[in-house]
Design a protein around this motif. Structure first.
Motif, PDB file in Angstrom:
ATOM      1  N   GLN A 112       0.802  -1.148   0.143  1.00  0.00           N
ATOM      2  CA  GLN A 112      -0.148  -0.221  -0.056  1.00  0.00           C
ATOM      3  C   GLN A 112       0.819   1.239  -0.070  1.00  0.00           C
ATOM      4  O   GLN A 112       1.881   1.424   0.693  1.00  0.00           O
ATOM      5  CB  GLN A 112      -0.767   0.083   1.242  1.00  0.00           C
ATOM      6  N   PRO A 116     -14.778   5.198   0.933  1.00  0.00           N
ATOM      7  CA  PRO A 116     -14.212   4.476  -0.087  1.00  0.00           C
ATOM      8  C   PRO A 116     -13.676   5.299  -1.088  1.00  0.00           C
ATOM      9  O   PRO A 116     -13.139   4.729  -2.247  1.00  0.00           O
ATOM     10  CB  PRO A 116     -15.582   3.758  -0.482  1.00  0.00           C
ATOM     11  N   MET A 168      -8.079  -5.550  -2.327  1.00  0.00           N
ATOM     12  CA  MET A 168      -8.757  -4.544  -1.624  1.00  0.00           C
ATOM     13  C   MET A 168     -10.225  -4.429  -1.653  1.00  0.00           C
ATOM     14  O   MET A 168     -10.935  -4.373  -0.817  1.00  0.00           O
ATOM     15  CB  MET A 168      -8.308  -3.122  -2.094  1.00  0.00           C
ATOM     16  N   THR A 169     -10.689  -4.867  -2.944  1.00  0.00           N
ATOM     17  CA  THR A 169     -12.222  -5.004  -3.234  1.00  0.00           C
ATOM     18  C   THR A 169     -12.724  -6.081  -2.848  1.00  0.00           C
ATOM     19  O   THR A 169     -14.320  -6.385  -2.707  1.00  0.00           O
ATOM     20  CB  THR A 169     -12.498  -4.518  -4.550  1.00  0.00           C
ATOM     21  N   LEU A 227     -10.179   4.680  -2.346  1.00  0.00           N
ATOM     22  CA  LEU A 227      -9.910   3.567  -3.763  1.00  0.00           C
ATOM     23  C   LEU A 227      -9.588   4.373  -4.934  1.00  0.00           C
ATOM     24  O   LEU A 227     -10.402   5.418  -5.346  1.00  0.00           O
ATOM     25  CB  LEU A 227     -10.976   2.626  -3.697  1.00  0.00           C
ATOM     26  N   LYS A 272      -5.797   8.713  -1.107  1.00  0.00           N
ATOM     27  CA  LYS A 272      -5.884   7.860  -1.980  1.00  0.00           C
ATOM     28  C   LYS A 272      -4.641   6.724  -1.827  1.00  0.00           C
ATOM     29  O   LYS A 272      -3.779   6.897  -1.312  1.00  0.00           O
ATOM     30  CB  LYS A 272      -5.369   8.378  -3.518  1.00  0.00           C
ATOM     31  N   GLN A 278      -6.455  -4.230  -7.697  1.00  0.00           N
ATOM     32  CA  GLN A 278      -7.014  -3.785  -6.537  1.00  0.00           C
ATOM     33  C   GLN A 278      -8.026  -5.133  -6.083  1.00  0.00           C
ATOM     34  O   GLN A 278      -8.909  -4.647  -4.957  1.00  0.00           O
ATOM     35  CB  GLN A 278      -7.878  -2.668  -6.899  1.00  0.00           C
TER      36      GLN A 278
END
Length: 482
Positions: A83, A196, A177-178, A199, A151, A174
């Motif tokens: 990250q 959110p 993350m999702t 993202l 971000k 991603q």
């Protein structure tokens, strides 16, 4: 003839190449990098190190006579589950938290307990290696940084942003993350008190993201206005570059860490494995481990300091005696255990074992872990893979290639061009649809399993599975004892 500046950002190095439309490498360079250990289970890196390496590598290529004005596009890939935290101006807030890091374990456990008490199951499957867990850690442990966060992107996205000024990503990068968001009917971000909007916008890996911005230092100044393609994770790019992005094919990439899995024609699930859409009608089932080359280097440093790896491997594989059985869980483990407290071990030690036996045991152990992933994936899809495409730094060793075939008991194909990450990235600029991947074929070296070694590795793998389960509760008790 069209030319692409391709990059492959890894944990230990940044690779750059200028590639023409036939796939030929016209020039390439490598800039070493480091990931820093900051306390127990903390791994960090300053993203500016990556950008400085990018600029340095480009200067080297230009100094070697390569004209950047003749480059038509930029495309790259990078390591993942790392990250990069940005403020509203695109400035880095703090060092990036890298893929090995499990500092969020305590925060996840506390938060899960609190949320479960309220009747929510939104983060039941959340583990310390998940990007969302790192965000949770940042929110609770570094509120001053959390307040500035706007971000969160991946490593290759950071390089793309430095080139274009646009902070965005791709859907494959991603997915970690999702996934937690899609897996729950509840609003996970709302439950965790997160916006959110942190993202990034998502693109196809093939899509042009934005043009190179003006004002960069030479030779990047020569690229102003050229398109930068979104790209994706190094695993995806390596599989693409090795010709393995086809249903029914297995892949194994052994670099800093090891990533293994199979490509499926339909979405399939298996315990401990990640199922990620890699294109229309293409799903990968597998995932990354905590280490590969790092494990061999560790063994070399401990048992044969100062020795060259290949010479040490030659000596280690000249012996026919059984090596100690190695469980490669030196930093916890990701796929398929997902246990940050798991510890490694050597089993079956005797006074007769020497340094070369330990090195061979480590080489076998990291491949038994890859076989565990392959076994689970093949059982899920109901059929064995036709072959395994093997790439990464360790694929340069014929001994390790043959070991891979013997342990997996599958044909192993090593592409003729070992830089599959760069080769895959370079293809992004000339391809416009994922369906074109089916036409890709690679020449390379075929390694077939040695029938004489099958029983040996079958027996050892069986012991590896038993030992891996047995060491888990011991590891947890040792962790509790400090």
């Amino acid at each position: 003839m069209a030319r692409t500046l391709a990059f492959d950002l890894g944990g230990s190095s940044l690779k750059l190449a200028i590639v023409d439309e036939t796939g030929a490498f016209l020039g390439q360079t490598r800039v070493p990098l480091d990931i820093h250990t900051i306390g127990d289970h903390h791994y960090e890196v300053d993203p500016m190190d990556w950008w400085r390496a990018f600029e340095h590598g480009c200067r080297e290529l230009a100094g070697g006579g390569h004209d950047f004005a003749g480059i038509d596009a930029v495309a790259g890939c990078g390591f993942t589950r790392t990250q990069v935290f940005l403020d509203g101006m695109g400035h880095v807030i703090r060092p990036a938290i890298t893929f090995q890091d499990s500092r969020a374990a305590g925060v996840v456990d506390r938060t899960r307990s609190e949320i479960s008490a309220s009747g929510s199951d939104a983060i039941d499957t959340l583990g310390p290696f998940d990007p969302l867990a790192r965000l949770l850690w940042l929110k609770q442990e570094e509120p001053e940084h959390w307040a500035r966060l706007r971000k969160v992107v991946e490593p290759k996205d950071y390089l793309n942003m430095m080139l274009t000024g646009v902070a965005a990503s791709d859907a494959i990068s991603q997915t970690p993350m999702t996934r937690a968001i899609r897996a729950s009917a509840e609003d996970v971000f709302a439950i965790l008190g997160m916006d959110p909007a942190i993202l990034p916008d998502l693109h196809s890996p093939f899509d042009p993201l934005a043009p190179v911005r003006p004002g960069l230092a030479y030779p990047l100044s020569e690229l102003a206005g050229r398109p930068v393609h979104s790209g994706s994770i190094d695993t995806w790019s390596c599989v693409l570059g090795s010709g393995g992005l086809k249903a029914g094919v297995g892949y194994s990439i052994s670099g800093t860490s090891d990533v293994s899995g199979v490509i499926c024609g339909v979405q399939t699930s298996a315990e401990g494995l990640l199922s990620v859409e890699w294109g229309p009608g293409l799903w990968q089932l597998g995932g990354p481990s905590q280490g590969a080359a790092t494990r061999l280097q560790w063994a070399l440093d401990q048992f044969s300091p100062g020795m060259a790896l290949q010479a040490s491997l030659d000596a280690a594989f000249a012996s026919g005696d059984p090596a100690p059985l190695f469980l490669p869980f030196l930093d916890g483990e990701r796929t398929p255990m997902w246990d940050p407290d798991l510890k490694g071990a050597f089993l079956g030690l005797s006074a007769a074992h020497t340094a070369k036996d330990f090195l061979r045991g480590v080489a076998e152990g990291i491949n038994y872990l890859a076989r565990e992933v392959l076994v689970r994936a093949e059982e899920a899809i109901g059929t064995p893979v036709s072959h395994v495409c093997f790439s990464g730094g360790l694929a340069r060793s014929p001994l390790l290639c043959q070991l891979k075939a013997d342990v997996l008991n599958r044909d192993v194909v090593v592409p003729g061009n070992p830089e599959t990450g760069l080769a895959g990235a370079a293809r992004l600029a000339s391809w416009h649809a994922v369906r074109d991947q089916a036409t890709v074929s690679e020449t390379g070296t075929l390694y077939r399993p040695d029938p004489a070694r099958r029983v040996y590795h079958d027996d050892r793998f069986s012991l590896f599975r038993v030992a891996s389960k047995a060491v888990a509760p011991i590891s947890h008790r040792m962790r509790a004892l400090g």
